[in-house]
Scaffold this motif. Structure first.
Motif, PDB file in Angstrom:
ATOM      1  N   ILE A  41       0.856  -1.217  -0.059  1.00 24.77           N
ATOM      2  CA  ILE A  41       0.117   0.073  -0.094  1.00 24.77           C
ATOM      3  C   ILE A  41       0.886   1.403  -0.084  1.00 24.77           C
ATOM      4  CG2 ILE A  41      -1.692   1.232   1.401  1.00 24.77           C
ATOM      5  CD1 ILE A  41      -2.619  -1.169   2.559  1.00 24.77           C
ATOM      6  N   PRO A  42       0.504   2.347  -0.848  1.00 24.40           N
ATOM      7  CA  PRO A  42       1.184   3.462  -0.718  1.00 24.40           C
ATOM      8  C   PRO A  42       0.700   4.404   0.427  1.00 24.40           C
ATOM      9  CG  PRO A  42      -0.396   3.888  -2.382  1.00 24.40           C
ATOM     10  CD  PRO A  42      -0.432   2.213  -1.840  1.00 24.40           C
ATOM     11  N   LEU A  43       1.539   4.592   1.368  1.00 25.57           N
ATOM     12  CA  LEU A  43       1.239   5.620   2.516  1.00 25.57           C
ATOM     13  C   LEU A  43       1.841   7.020   2.485  1.00 25.57           C
ATOM     14  CD1 LEU A  43       1.465   2.781   5.259  1.00 25.57           C
ATOM     15  CD2 LEU A  43      -0.396   3.562   3.960  1.00 25.57           C
ATOM     16  N   SER A  44       1.117   7.815   3.033  1.00 27.91           N
ATOM     17  CA  SER A  44       1.853   9.292   3.121  1.00 27.91           C
ATOM     18  C   SER A  44       2.582   9.368   3.941  1.00 27.91           C
ATOM     19  CB  SER A  44       0.562  10.102   3.233  1.00 27.91           C
ATOM     20  OG  SER A  44      -0.417  10.009   2.044  1.00 27.91           O
ATOM     21  N   LYS A  45       3.380  10.537   4.402  1.00 24.09           N
ATOM     22  CA  LYS A  45       4.207  10.784   5.453  1.00 24.09           C
ATOM     23  C   LYS A  45       3.319  10.996   6.647  1.00 24.09           C
ATOM     24  CE  LYS A  45       7.659  14.326   6.808  1.00 24.09           C
ATOM     25  NZ  LYS A  45       8.195  15.757   6.180  1.00 24.09           N
ATOM     26  N   GLY A  46       3.871  10.755   7.661  1.00 19.37           N
ATOM     27  CA  GLY A  46       3.101  11.302   9.006  1.00 19.37           C
ATOM     28  C   GLY A  46       2.709   9.920   9.449  1.00 19.37           C
ATOM     29  N   PRO A  47       1.763   9.858  10.523  1.00 21.41           N
ATOM     30  CA  PRO A  47       1.306   8.641  11.341  1.00 21.41           C
ATOM     31  C   PRO A  47       0.594   7.456  10.277  1.00 21.41           C
ATOM     32  CG  PRO A  47       0.588  10.733  12.415  1.00 21.41           C
ATOM     33  CD  PRO A  47       0.948  11.203  11.040  1.00 21.41           C
ATOM     34  N   VAL A  48       0.622   6.335  10.472  1.00 22.51           N
ATOM     35  CA  VAL A  48       0.195   5.174   9.723  1.00 22.51           C
ATOM     36  C   VAL A  48      -1.178   5.287  10.195  1.00 22.51           C
ATOM     37  CG1 VAL A  48       0.536   3.073   9.437  1.00 22.51           C
ATOM     38  CG2 VAL A  48       2.443   4.131   9.979  1.00 22.51           C
ATOM     39  N   PRO A  49      -2.143   4.936   9.129  1.00 30.14           N
ATOM     40  CA  PRO A  49      -3.798   4.934   9.300  1.00 30.14           C
ATOM     41  C   PRO A  49      -3.828   3.612  10.106  1.00 30.14           C
ATOM     42  CG  PRO A  49      -2.996   4.518   7.180  1.00 30.14           C
ATOM     43  CD  PRO A  49      -1.959   4.948   7.646  1.00 30.14           C
ATOM     44  N   ALA A  50      -4.885   3.392  10.584  1.00 35.03           N
ATOM     45  CA  ALA A  50      -5.322   2.013  11.258  1.00 35.03           C
ATOM     46  C   ALA A  50      -5.923   1.171  10.170  1.00 35.03           C
ATOM     47  CB  ALA A  50      -6.394   2.450  12.240  1.00 35.03           C
ATOM     48  N   PHE A  51      -5.754  -0.146  10.467  1.00 31.53           N
ATOM     49  CA  PHE A  51      -6.223  -1.106   9.384  1.00 31.53           C
ATOM     50  C   PHE A  51      -7.193  -2.016  10.019  1.00 31.53           C
ATOM     51  CE2 PHE A  51      -2.257   0.357   7.630  1.00 31.53           C
ATOM     52  CZ  PHE A  51      -2.407   0.573   6.305  1.00 31.53           C
ATOM     53  N   SER A  52      -8.262  -2.553   9.599  1.00 35.11           N
ATOM     54  CA  SER A  52      -9.010  -3.466  10.103  1.00 35.11           C
ATOM     55  C   SER A  52      -9.477  -4.552   9.118  1.00 35.11           C
ATOM     56  CB  SER A  52     -10.484  -2.850  10.559  1.00 35.11           C
ATOM     57  OG  SER A  52     -11.274  -3.816  11.282  1.00 35.11           O
ATOM     58  N   PHE A  53      -9.373  -5.842   9.649  1.00 32.63           N
ATOM     59  CA  PHE A  53      -9.296  -7.112   8.829  1.00 32.63           C
ATOM     60  C   PHE A  53     -10.350  -7.885   9.569  1.00 32.63           C
ATOM     61  CE2 PHE A  53      -5.000  -5.835   8.509  1.00 32.63           C
ATOM     62  CZ  PHE A  53      -4.726  -5.858   6.871  1.00 32.63           C
TER      63      PHE A  53
ATOM     64  N   GLU B 129       0.858  -7.350  18.146  1.00 32.48           N
ATOM     65  CA  GLU B 129       0.373  -8.645  18.431  1.00 32.48           C
ATOM     66  C   GLU B 129      -1.033  -8.235  18.777  1.00 32.48           C
ATOM     67  OE1 GLU B 129       1.269 -11.859  18.404  1.00 32.48           O
ATOM     68  OE2 GLU B 129       3.377 -11.337  18.089  1.00 32.48           O
ATOM     69  N   VAL B 130      -2.015  -8.777  17.796  1.00 31.09           N
ATOM     70  CA  VAL B 130      -3.387  -8.312  17.981  1.00 31.09           C
ATOM     71  C   VAL B 130      -4.233  -9.545  18.473  1.00 31.09           C
ATOM     72  CG1 VAL B 130      -5.394  -7.054  16.802  1.00 31.09           C
ATOM     73  CG2 VAL B 130      -2.901  -6.453  16.313  1.00 31.09           C
ATOM     74  N   PRO B 131      -4.979  -9.479  19.700  1.00 36.84           N
ATOM     75  CA  PRO B 131      -5.752 -10.804  19.992  1.00 36.84           C
ATOM     76  C   PRO B 131      -6.896 -10.554  19.217  1.00 36.84           C
ATOM     77  CG  PRO B 131      -5.964  -8.760  21.760  1.00 36.84           C
ATOM     78  CD  PRO B 131      -4.907  -8.308  20.472  1.00 36.84           C
TER      79      PRO B 131
ATOM     80  N   ALA C  11     -14.499 -12.207  13.926  1.00 39.92           N
ATOM     81  CA  ALA C  11     -14.344 -11.238  14.527  1.00 39.92           C
ATOM     82  C   ALA C  11     -13.402 -10.327  13.544  1.00 39.92           C
ATOM     83  CB  ALA C  11     -13.393 -11.187  15.868  1.00 39.92           C
ATOM     84  N   ASP C  12     -13.728  -8.654  13.776  1.00 43.01           N
ATOM     85  CA  ASP C  12     -12.955  -7.629  13.217  1.00 43.01           C
ATOM     86  C   ASP C  12     -11.801  -7.591  14.067  1.00 43.01           C
ATOM     87  OD1 ASP C  12     -14.632  -7.377  11.062  1.00 43.01           O
ATOM     88  OD2 ASP C  12     -15.972  -5.873  12.111  1.00 43.01           O
ATOM     89  N   VAL C  13     -10.491  -7.501  13.281  1.00 43.87           N
ATOM     90  CA  VAL C  13      -9.135  -7.257  14.214  1.00 43.87           C
ATOM     91  C   VAL C  13      -8.794  -5.947  13.725  1.00 43.87           C
ATOM     92  CG1 VAL C  13      -6.956  -7.930  14.480  1.00 43.87           C
ATOM     93  CG2 VAL C  13      -8.726  -9.620  14.383  1.00 43.87           C
ATOM     94  N   ALA C  14      -8.610  -5.008  14.702  1.00 42.87           N
ATOM     95  CA  ALA C  14      -8.143  -3.555  14.344  1.00 42.87           C
ATOM     96  C   ALA C  14      -6.532  -3.612  14.483  1.00 42.87           C
ATOM     97  CB  ALA C  14      -8.856  -2.636  15.329  1.00 42.87           C
ATOM     98  N   VAL C  15      -5.872  -2.748  13.791  1.00 40.15           N
ATOM     99  CA  VAL C  15      -4.556  -2.677  13.868  1.00 40.15           C
ATOM    100  C   VAL C  15      -4.093  -1.275  13.757  1.00 40.15           C
ATOM    101  CG1 VAL C  15      -2.378  -3.311  12.643  1.00 40.15           C
ATOM    102  CG2 VAL C  15      -4.044  -4.985  12.562  1.00 40.15           C
TER     103      VAL C  15
END
Length: 757
Positions: free
Chosen positions: A484-496, A529-531, A537-541
């Motif tokens: 994924i191309p990401l912008s400078k700065g904070p990394v966005p949150a991802f959910s799977f 490490e995401v429980p 379930a939805d896992v938020a990263v």
């Protein structure tokens, strides 16, 4: 009626031709060179000693055209060769996705015959050159089909004949065989036990006729199949390029002993077929017949001619930057044992670099024959580097570079080496980019491009906030990642969304390459490490890292066979899923593990899957990734590198529009638009089939309109990376728009929108 009395010795019919450039050899390199030169206005003659074009790609040999993409077997994302090579591959995909080699023959011939500046001489072999000092003045060639001798004169010549017949006759410096390790500090240089030359290969096809077919082998066929150490690999499902390892001749003179090599390969093929049909080990072969056997072998290596630079192993492995880069490579350094099919060693040893590499212009002309360009597999390379540069798509890209360089030499009345001067090289690189060539590390400022002074805007812009699930799952038998191309700065949150057989914790990592614009995960940026509970379930990263600069990153979900992830059918330009499940066609492991001391990098392979299987992971992204704006179309390169480099429309936009606005009206005489041809797809030309005729990222129908809404041009059924419009009369306007009417499935995308006076 013609009657002639007895006479003294007669002379063959002779035809004298004067040209600007003479190209010898009609393989992919020579064909691309001749087409590129003719399109630049040069009166070009293409001399081919076979009855069709294509060389190893033709129906006589039937090897697939391939290059930096390596069957999707390396980390060279979006790396397929551009320009004329890509144009040929795209047209072949559109007409011939099943890979019929005869259809490819017709496409190559059509491309050549459509060029009014190009004269084609088929079945015509050069056997003599005339010299004036250290330059070639003309070549003599004979065509037995029309019993004509051609004398073709020109100020410039390109030898793309494979064995380098013209370069050899002219006295150009050359090499044949492998250099010692010490000469270029090449740890991968082979010793005599391995062999110093790559041999020839020959392919065959079979056909099921539905009724029993007997086979009696010729007396000269191989009797003892165990002479082939890998004979247990034979099966009835193999044919064509799967038999690349039926190779022979690496211990012989691959030029002057080619006939002996061919006879030995025939001996092997007909002996192999005897084994399959009559050994009793293959009852399924009862209704199979031998449909086609190559009449000439596919040559790999013979002479390599010396330019002002010899590209070598470290140039490939280190991806060295050259100020005079004119083409790129990316196939593995791929060496084969000299004993070929009779060797107990593996049929090939391949070592990949971590990314694509540039090939300098200095490799494409002779260092001592001053008006001679070099094309195809005879360019200036060491034996080890040649193992990578020799493949056809790479040769085609080099051929285009030579064709356009010849046009510049013609305009400047100079020799090939003179283009090494900085200003001339910048002009060559600009012209190559205009014609769709990819030059690693180079993005030329094109002062003639009127769009540079325009403001770009669009009816909508894609925001990567979600890739919707198709309700299917992928099990984490291997680690997967979204590139994924990401912008400078904070990394966005991802959910799977996950489905787990039991509760646990999912390891998710953020990686990037050491070099911007490459796609090997080498630097760990963050990890979590995401429980997750048992069941769905939805896992938020939520990574904590802040990125110092924009660029591609791997959002990696680590292997856990107890877990499944949702996948998505959505496809977006510049976004792709990859896994470390390796490609068995070009690798034996998910990790490249070279022996110590040979100068090759260790790294992991992270590869996409081919469509229709290749799907993205379903996910949400918060905040959305916003790197797909209209401004991207004003500069290059015209493919994803450090970032996607594309404008992408919102999928909900049913009538996407892209506009260029100038402060004052401009005169436009040519428009060039570069769409997304899926630069990741290898598009092999024969044998391997493809899931569609047009890649899903392609814009299929569109209009060009002016600021008053007048339709200037309409295009339907489009299927090519480049669109070029040359109006009968220039258009004066302060606003030019692209209205997209149809895509092949993915959101509308444009890499580059250029205008010229």
């Amino acid at each position: 009626m013609l009657k002639e009395p007895p006479s003294g010795q007669r002379q063959l019919h002779t035809s004298e031709i004067q040209a600007d450039l003479v190209v010898i050899g009609g393989g992919l390199a020579g064909t691309c060179c001749a087409i590129a030169a003719a399109r630049e206005g040069l009166k070009t003659v293409l001399i081919q000693d076979r009855p069709m074009l294509g060389g190893n790609a033709s129906s006589e040999v039937r090897l697939w055209i391939l290059g930096a993409t390596s069957h999707l077997g390396n980390n060279n994302r979006w790396s397929r060769e551009g320009g004329v090579t890509n144009e040929i591959l795209e047209e072949n995909l559109y007409r011939n996705r099943q890979g019929n080699p005869y259809i490819l023959d017709t496409i190559l011939l059509e491309k050549v015959l459509e060029e009014p500046n190009l004269t084609l001489l088929l079945d015509t072999a050069v056997d003599e050159v005339e010299m004036v000092g250290d330059e070639i003045s003309s070549v003599r060639a004979f065509c037995p089909q029309n019993s004509t001798v051609y004398r073709v004169a020109a100020p410039l010549f390109c030898d793309a004949s494979g064995d380098g017949v013209v370069a050899f006759l002219a006295g150009a410096a050359f090499r044949m065989g492998a250099e010692a390790r010490e000469e270029f500090d090449e740890g991968f240089a082979p010793d005599d036990a391995f062999g110093q030359l790559l041999g020839h290969s020959m392919y065959f096809y079979t056909k099921d006729v539905g009724t029993p077919v007997k086979y009696t082998a010729p007396s000269w066929a191989l009797k003892d199949i165990t002479e082939i150490p890998r004979y247990r690999q034979f099966n009835t499902n193999m044919q064509g390029c799967n038999f690349w390892w039926l190779e022979y001749g690496g211990r012989l003179d691959t030029i002057h002993q080619s006939q002996e090599i061919k006879m030995e390969l025939w001996k092997v093929i007909y002996g192999v077929w005897d084994h399959i049909k009559n050994s009793g080990n293959f009852p399924e072969a009862e209704t199979l017949t031998l449909e086609w056997v190559g009449q000439i072998p596919g040559k790999r290596e013979s002479r390599r001619f010396e330019g002002n630079y010899i590209i070598s192993q470290k140039d490939v492995v280190e991806r060295r930057e050259f100020p005079d880069v004119v083409a790129h490579g990316g196939w593995a350094m791929d060496l084969h044992p000299g004993d070929g099919v009779y060797s107990k060693l593996p049929g090939c040893t391949q070592w990949h670099s971590k990314g694509v590499y540039g090939i300098p212009y200095r490799c494409y002309y002779s260092r001592n024959i001053k008006n001679l360009f070099l094309g195809g597999r005879l360019i200036s390379a060491s034996h080890v580097a040649f193992g990578s540069t020799r493949v056809m798509a790479t040769c085609g890209a080099g051929g285009q570079a030579v064709g356009i360089a010849a046009a510049l030499c013609h305009e400047k009345s100079c020799r090939p080496a003179d283009l090494g001067e900085a200003a001339a090289m910048r002009e060559l690189q600009r012209r190559l980019e205009r014609r769709g060539q990819f030059l690693p590390g180079i993005t030329s400022e094109d002062a003639a491009d009127l769009a540079r002074n325009a403001k770009a805007s669009a009816s909508s812009t894609y925001r990567l906030s979600e890739l919707k699930t198709n309700k299917a799952w992928v099990r984490l038998d291997h680690s997967w990642a979204m590139l994924i191309p990401l912008s400078k700065g904070p990394v966005p949150a991802f959910s799977f969304e996950v489905s787990a057989e039991h509760a646990g914790a999912l390891r998710v990592e953020l990686w990037k390459a050491e070099r911007a614009g490459e796609f090997t995960p080498e630097v760990l940026v963050d990890a979590l490490e995401v429980p997750f509970p048992e069941g769905r379930a939805d896992v938020a990263v939520r990574f904590q890292a802040a990125l110092p600069e924009a660029g591609y990153h791997f959002v990696k979900v680590c292997e856990d066979p107890a877990v499944r992830l949702r996948v998505s059918d959505q496809r977006v330009t510049g976004v792709v899923s990859v896994s470390n499940a390796y490609n068995k066609a070009v690798a034996t492991s998910a990790v490249q593990e070279p022996p110590a001391g040979i100068g090759i990098d260790r790294f992991e392979f992270w590869l996409p899957k081919r469509r229709p299987e290749g799907r993205n992971l379903a996910m949400t992204v918060e905040p959305a990734v916003e790197v797909f704006g209209a401004d991207n179309v004003l500069s290059g390169p015209a493919r994803p590198t450090v970032l996607p480099n594309a404008w992408v429309a919102d999928p909900a936009d049913t009538a996407p529009e892209l506009w260029l606005d100038w402060e004052a009206p401009v005169e436009i005489g040519r428009v060039v638009i570069e769409f997304d041809p899926d630069w990741d797809h290898p598009m092999e030309s024969v044998l391997m089939t493809h899931p569609e005729e047009v890649v899903p990222f392609m814009v299929r129908a569109f209009e060009l309109v002016d600021g008053d809404g007048n339709v200037l041009h309409t295009c339907a059924g489009h299927h090519s990376a480049r669109f070029e419009w040359n109006p009968a009369a220039s258009v004066k306007t302060a606003r030019l728009g692209l209205r997209i009417k149809e895509t092949a499935g993915a959101p509308a995308a444009v890499f580059r929108f250029r205008c010229f006076a």
